[in-house]
Design an enzyme around this catalytic site. Sequence first.
Site, short mmCIF file in Angstrom:
data_model
loop_
_atom_site.label_atom_id
_atom_site.label_comp_id
_atom_site.label_asym_id
_atom_site.label_seq_id
_atom_site.Cartn_x
_atom_site.Cartn_y
_atom_site.Cartn_z
N CYS A 6 0.87 -1.13 0.12
CA CYS A 6 -0.09 0.11 -0.07
C CYS A 6 0.84 1.06 0.00
O CYS A 6 2.07 1.13 -0.56
CB CYS A 6 -0.83 0.06 1.09
N ARG A 12 -3.32 -0.66 5.38
CA ARG A 12 -3.67 -1.77 4.59
C ARG A 12 -2.93 -2.96 4.67
O ARG A 12 -3.54 -3.89 4.59
CB ARG A 12 -4.15 -1.14 3.24
N ASP A 38 -7.99 3.87 1.06
CA ASP A 38 -6.88 4.38 1.90
C ASP A 38 -7.80 4.86 3.25
O ASP A 38 -8.57 5.68 3.01
CB ASP A 38 -6.13 5.68 1.17
P1 4NP Z 1 -1.68 2.73 4.15
O1 4NP Z 1 -2.42 4.25 4.60
O2 4NP Z 1 -1.30 3.15 2.74
O3 4NP Z 1 -2.91 1.68 4.13
O4 4NP Z 1 -0.68 2.31 5.23
C1 4NP Z 1 -1.65 5.50 4.67
C2 4NP Z 1 -0.62 5.39 5.70
C3 4NP Z 1 0.12 6.83 5.83
C4 4NP Z 1 -0.21 7.75 4.59
C5 4NP Z 1 -1.22 7.57 3.95
C6 4NP Z 1 -1.93 6.24 3.88
N1 4NP Z 1 0.49 8.96 5.07
O5 4NP Z 1 0.28 9.87 4.12
O6 4NP Z 1 1.50 9.00 5.81
#
Ligand code: 4NP
Length: 169
Positions: free
Chosen positions: A19, A25, A137
């Site tokens: 992800c 995720r 997300d």
């Molecule tokens: P992930 O969620 O991609 O599901 O781990 C996110 C975690 C951090 C960020 C964005 C999405 N961020 O912008 O830091």
Amino acid sequence: MDRYTQASPERPLSVLFVCLGNICRSPAAQGVMEDMAKRADRASSYRLDSAGLYGGHAGEMPDRRMQIHARARGYSLMHRSRPVRESDFDNFDIIVAMDASNRRGLMDLAPTPEAQEKIVMMTDFCRSHPGADHVPDPYYEGAEGFELVLDLLEDACAGLLDATTPGHE
Ligand code: 4NP
């Protein structure tokens, strides 16, 4: 799904879930798949890991909200965030993107056309969410966002497990 090899202890299937941050995720996908494989007595048939396209959370445990929602369904998430590496395309059989942006990032990082062919979408394995084309997300969402992620991941992991189990389609 017939192009997926069948996972066995002799030839474990290596799967990298990807992800953006590798704190919501994809570590949850890894945790759900680890749990489902274990409960099916198939843990030794898989090598599971996860990674993120954005390296800013490297070394961190999963987001506390993701941990709480996963824990409530019986999953403990132990992975520490790490960035995707080009060598991952050599070291994994399939690389599973959560959304179209992840998929584009992986396509750009893949060193060869053969490496690009390893990239699939998590929702390709969903059976109970036929309209779903990505795992959204949850980072800026509320509790429902995290619950939706887990609903989609449980559906997809069950599909992935079946698709790679001998005797199943
Ligand atoms: P992930 O969620 O991609 O599901 O781990 C996110 C975690 C951090 C960020 C964005 C999405 N961020 O912008 O830091």
